[in-house]
Design a protein around this motif. Structure first.
Motif, PDB file in Angstrom:
ATOM      1  N   ASP A  18       0.831  -1.203   0.000  1.00  0.00           N
ATOM      2  CA  ASP A  18       0.000   0.000   0.000  1.00  0.00           C
ATOM      3  C   ASP A  18       0.871   1.261   0.000  1.00  0.00           C
ATOM      4  OD1 ASP A  18      -2.376   1.433   0.022  1.00  0.00           O
ATOM      5  OD2 ASP A  18      -3.293   0.145   1.544  1.00  0.00           O
ATOM      6  N   SER A  19       0.223   2.417   0.004  1.00  0.00           N
ATOM      7  CA  SER A  19       0.912   3.694  -0.084  1.00  0.00           C
ATOM      8  C   SER A  19       1.563   4.080   1.251  1.00  0.00           C
ATOM      9  CB  SER A  19      -0.058   4.789  -0.506  1.00  0.00           C
ATOM     10  OG  SER A  19      -1.028   5.002   0.507  1.00  0.00           O
ATOM     11  N   GLU A  20       2.355   5.133   1.219  1.00  0.00           N
ATOM     12  CA  GLU A  20       2.978   5.608   2.452  1.00  0.00           C
ATOM     13  C   GLU A  20       1.929   6.087   3.446  1.00  0.00           C
ATOM     14  OE1 GLU A  20       6.677   8.472   3.893  1.00  0.00           O
ATOM     15  OE2 GLU A  20       5.675   8.888   1.979  1.00  0.00           O
ATOM     16  N   ALA A  21       0.815   6.642   2.940  1.00  0.00           N
ATOM     17  CA  ALA A  21      -0.252   7.091   3.837  1.00  0.00           C
ATOM     18  C   ALA A  21      -0.782   5.939   4.685  1.00  0.00           C
ATOM     19  CB  ALA A  21      -1.383   7.721   3.031  1.00  0.00           C
ATOM     20  N   ASP A  22      -0.706   4.712   4.152  1.00  0.00           N
ATOM     21  CA  ASP A  22      -1.122   3.529   4.911  1.00  0.00           C
ATOM     22  C   ASP A  22       0.086   2.738   5.387  1.00  0.00           C
ATOM     23  OD1 ASP A  22      -3.093   1.932   6.077  1.00  0.00           O
ATOM     24  OD2 ASP A  22      -3.118   0.549   4.371  1.00  0.00           O
ATOM     25  N   LEU A  23       1.244   3.448   5.493  1.00  0.00           N
ATOM     26  CA  LEU A  23       2.469   2.901   6.088  1.00  0.00           C
ATOM     27  C   LEU A  23       3.030   1.721   5.308  1.00  0.00           C
ATOM     28  CD1 LEU A  23       1.331   3.066   9.837  1.00  0.00           C
ATOM     29  CD2 LEU A  23       2.553   4.807   8.497  1.00  0.00           C
ATOM     30  N   TYR A  24       2.834   1.722   3.981  1.00  0.00           N
ATOM     31  CA  TYR A  24       3.341   0.674   3.096  1.00  0.00           C
ATOM     32  C   TYR A  24       2.939  -0.720   3.592  1.00  0.00           C
ATOM     33  CZ  TYR A  24       6.096   4.439   1.029  1.00  0.00           C
ATOM     34  OH  TYR A  24       6.483   5.599   0.404  1.00  0.00           O
ATOM     35  N   ARG A  25       1.689  -0.858   3.897  1.00  0.00           N
ATOM     36  CA  ARG A  25       1.138  -2.106   4.426  1.00  0.00           C
ATOM     37  C   ARG A  25       1.267  -3.242   3.404  1.00  0.00           C
ATOM     38  NH1 ARG A  25      -2.154  -2.530   8.779  1.00  0.00           N
ATOM     39  NH2 ARG A  25      -2.309  -0.247   8.773  1.00  0.00           N
ATOM     40  N   LEU A  26       1.586  -4.428   3.882  1.00  0.00           N
ATOM     41  CA  LEU A  26       1.788  -5.605   3.034  1.00  0.00           C
ATOM     42  C   LEU A  26       0.497  -6.392   2.866  1.00  0.00           C
ATOM     43  CD1 LEU A  26       3.690  -7.725   1.630  1.00  0.00           C
ATOM     44  CD2 LEU A  26       3.937  -8.761   3.909  1.00  0.00           C
ATOM     45  N   TYR A  27       0.233  -6.793   1.626  1.00  0.00           N
ATOM     46  CA  TYR A  27      -0.877  -7.708   1.332  1.00  0.00           C
ATOM     47  C   TYR A  27      -0.308  -8.897   0.574  1.00  0.00           C
ATOM     48  CZ  TYR A  27      -3.808  -3.746   2.595  1.00  0.00           C
ATOM     49  OH  TYR A  27      -4.390  -2.703   3.277  1.00  0.00           O
ATOM     50  N   VAL A  28      -0.433 -10.102   1.138  1.00  0.00           N
ATOM     51  CA  VAL A  28       0.158 -11.286   0.546  1.00  0.00           C
ATOM     52  C   VAL A  28      -0.718 -12.506   0.863  1.00  0.00           C
ATOM     53  CG1 VAL A  28       1.612 -11.760   2.573  1.00  0.00           C
ATOM     54  CG2 VAL A  28       2.323 -12.563   0.312  1.00  0.00           C
ATOM     55  N   GLY A  29      -0.788 -13.452  -0.079  1.00  0.00           N
ATOM     56  CA  GLY A  29      -1.584 -14.659   0.123  1.00  0.00           C
ATOM     57  C   GLY A  29      -1.413 -15.618  -1.030  1.00  0.00           C
ATOM     58  N   GLY A  30      -1.994 -16.833  -0.903  1.00  0.00           N
ATOM     59  CA  GLY A  30      -1.928 -17.835  -1.968  1.00  0.00           C
ATOM     60  C   GLY A  30      -0.579 -18.519  -2.034  1.00  0.00           C
ATOM     61  N   TYR A  31      -0.095 -19.062  -0.913  1.00  0.00           N
ATOM     62  CA  TYR A  31       1.252 -19.643  -0.828  1.00  0.00           C
ATOM     63  C   TYR A  31       1.376 -20.981  -1.546  1.00  0.00           C
ATOM     64  CZ  TYR A  31       4.961 -22.493   1.178  1.00  0.00           C
ATOM     65  OH  TYR A  31       6.023 -23.334   1.340  1.00  0.00           O
ATOM     66  N   THR A  32       2.504 -21.189  -2.212  1.00  0.00           N
ATOM     67  CA  THR A  32       2.997 -22.491  -2.676  1.00  0.00           C
ATOM     68  C   THR A  32       4.513 -22.477  -2.525  1.00  0.00           C
ATOM     69  OG1 THR A  32       3.147 -21.709  -4.968  1.00  0.00           O
ATOM     70  CG2 THR A  32       1.142 -22.898  -4.343  1.00  0.00           C
ATOM     71  N   GLY A  33       5.134 -23.670  -2.396  1.00  0.00           N
ATOM     72  CA  GLY A  33       6.590 -23.717  -2.311  1.00  0.00           C
ATOM     73  C   GLY A  33       7.083 -24.747  -1.332  1.00  0.00           C
ATOM     74  N   ASN A  34       8.380 -24.741  -1.043  1.00  0.00           N
ATOM     75  CA  ASN A  34       9.003 -25.703  -0.112  1.00  0.00           C
ATOM     76  C   ASN A  34       9.701 -25.002   1.056  1.00  0.00           C
ATOM     77  OD1 ASN A  34      11.238 -24.610  -1.334  1.00  0.00           O
ATOM     78  ND2 ASN A  34      12.148 -26.562  -1.976  1.00  0.00           N
ATOM     79  N   ALA A  35       9.457 -23.715   1.220  1.00  0.00           N
ATOM     80  CA  ALA A  35      10.143 -22.958   2.276  1.00  0.00           C
ATOM     81  C   ALA A  35       9.264 -22.725   3.492  1.00  0.00           C
ATOM     82  CB  ALA A  35      10.625 -21.618   1.723  1.00  0.00           C
ATOM     83  N   THR A  36       8.047 -23.289   3.497  1.00  0.00           N
ATOM     84  CA  THR A  36       7.060 -23.046   4.564  1.00  0.00           C
ATOM     85  C   THR A  36       6.590 -21.600   4.493  1.00  0.00           C
ATOM     86  OG1 THR A  36       8.236 -24.637   5.964  1.00  0.00           O
ATOM     87  CG2 THR A  36       6.551 -23.292   7.014  1.00  0.00           C
ATOM     88  N   ASP A  37       5.300 -21.406   4.670  1.00  0.00           N
ATOM     89  CA  ASP A  37       4.713 -20.067   4.580  1.00  0.00           C
ATOM     90  C   ASP A  37       5.021 -19.278   5.855  1.00  0.00           C
ATOM     91  OD1 ASP A  37       3.276 -17.805   4.153  1.00  0.00           O
ATOM     92  OD2 ASP A  37       1.309 -18.756   4.186  1.00  0.00           O
ATOM     93  N   ARG A  38       5.930 -18.318   5.755  1.00  0.00           N
ATOM     94  CA  ARG A  38       6.275 -17.501   6.897  1.00  0.00           C
ATOM     95  C   ARG A  38       5.913 -16.025   6.687  1.00  0.00           C
ATOM     96  NH1 ARG A  38       6.098 -21.153  10.682  1.00  0.00           N
ATOM     97  NH2 ARG A  38       7.608 -22.829  10.374  1.00  0.00           N
ATOM     98  N   LEU A  39       5.187 -15.744   5.619  1.00  0.00           N
ATOM     99  CA  LEU A  39       4.710 -14.379   5.416  1.00  0.00           C
ATOM    100  C   LEU A  39       3.248 -14.202   5.814  1.00  0.00           C
ATOM    101  CD1 LEU A  39       6.302 -13.038   2.083  1.00  0.00           C
ATOM    102  CD2 LEU A  39       6.783 -12.333   4.428  1.00  0.00           C
ATOM    103  N   GLU A  40       2.528 -15.306   5.989  1.00  0.00           N
ATOM    104  CA  GLU A  40       1.123 -15.194   6.379  1.00  0.00           C
ATOM    105  C   GLU A  40       0.982 -14.413   7.687  1.00  0.00           C
ATOM    106  OE1 GLU A  40      -2.747 -18.072   7.418  1.00  0.00           O
ATOM    107  OE2 GLU A  40      -0.722 -18.915   7.199  1.00  0.00           O
TER     108      GLU A  40
END
Length: 291
Positions: free
Chosen positions: A198-220
């Motif tokens: 998101d924008s700086e006004a919203d403090l660059y908020r992170l939006y992430v989802g829909g995980y696949t991979g072999n590193a384990t989901d650590r961003l949720e």
């Protein structure tokens, strides 16, 4: 006595006569040699004598002072392109902008690219790399403004900048890929089908989802969290997570505090780069690609 007599005669003749030839004869007859010179006048000019021998060469004179710097010359005339030349330049600039990609997704070449919106990015297989670490040569303990604008060298370790990531992910659907390599040279990856900042006004908020991979989901755990730096505490912890561990944590989308942190201190031991699945990462890369 002769001298006195001569002097009297001279005075008498000066009063009654001019300095004529007669006066000169009288004075030369009566007077001795010691007073004759008093009345003697300049004779007629003699003939020109023969040239004398050349004198010896004089001593060479000392070197004179050097002259001062001359005045600056007038500037020459510039080569004017004329309206026709300027028109060609404008058309070439337009074509250059037209053929620039609007994102790495449409870039034909890898490496540094200037996008149509003016941003400079690093493209790799049509992904935009916005974080890379591999040797600890760049300090990631930075201020809010530095994380906002970016730092490091895109050919080495670097952070693209939150503002650039926001501008490139605010439109369209974007994927995120995280690539990890530990000190044993084992490789891990995590891919997310939803990613935006998101924008700086919203403090660059992170939006992430829909995980696949072999590193384990650590961003949720960090989804929907604002960004925090050592000088801007936006996390949900009682203290500033970016200032934890002797100030080695670095900026991240902290909560209370983290399950992953790829901007921490680079190193194999201690509180360093962190992804809670396996050994500490040595090499990290974060990249996105948008439709």
């Amino acid at each position: 006595m002769k001298t006195l007599t001569c002097f009297v005669l001279l005075v008498t003749y000066r009063v009654t006569m001019t300095y004529s030839q007669q006066c000169r004869q009288v004075t030369s007859t009566v007077c001795d040699d010691d007073v004759t010179n008093v009345s003697r006048q300049k004779g007629d000019k003699g003939e020109i004598g023969s040239p004398g021998k050349s004198g010896s060469q004089g001593i060479k004179g000392s070197k004179g002072d050097s002259g001062g710097v001359g005045e600056k010359g007038a500037q020459g005339e510039s080569c004017a392109l004329g309206s026709f030349g300027n028109d060609i330049i404008n058309r070439l600039a337009y074509l250059e902008d037209f053929f620039r990609p609007d994102s790495c997704t449409n870039a034909l070449l890898d490496g540094n690219q200037f996008l149509r919106n003016g941003l400079k990015v690093y493209c790799e297989d049509r992904w935009t790399i916005f974080q890379r670490r591999f040797d600890g040569s760049v300090n990631f303990q930075r201020t809010w403004d530095e994380y906002k604008l970016g730092f490091g060298n895109s050919e080495g370790e670097f952070w693209l900048g939150l503002e650039a990531v926001h501008r490139l992910t605010r439109r369209g659907k974007c994927d995120l890929r995280v690539e990890l390599q530990n000190f044993d040279d084992n490789h891990y990856w995590a891919k997310y089908s939803t990613f935006s900042v998101d924008s700086e006004a919203d403090l660059y908020r992170l939006y992430v989802g829909g995980y696949t991979g072999n590193a384990t989901d650590r961003l949720e755990y960090h989804n929907n969290q604002p960004f925090t730096t050592m000088d801007r505490d936006n996390d949900a912890f009682g203290r500033n997570c970016a200032s934890e561990h002797d100030g080695e944590a670095g900026g991240w989308w902290y909560k209370s505090c983290y399950y992953s942190q790829l901007n921490g201190f680079w190193g194999e031991n201690g509180r360093s780069i962190y992804w809670t699945s396996g050994p500490r990462p040595k090499v990290t890369a974060m990249k996105f690609r948008c439709d």
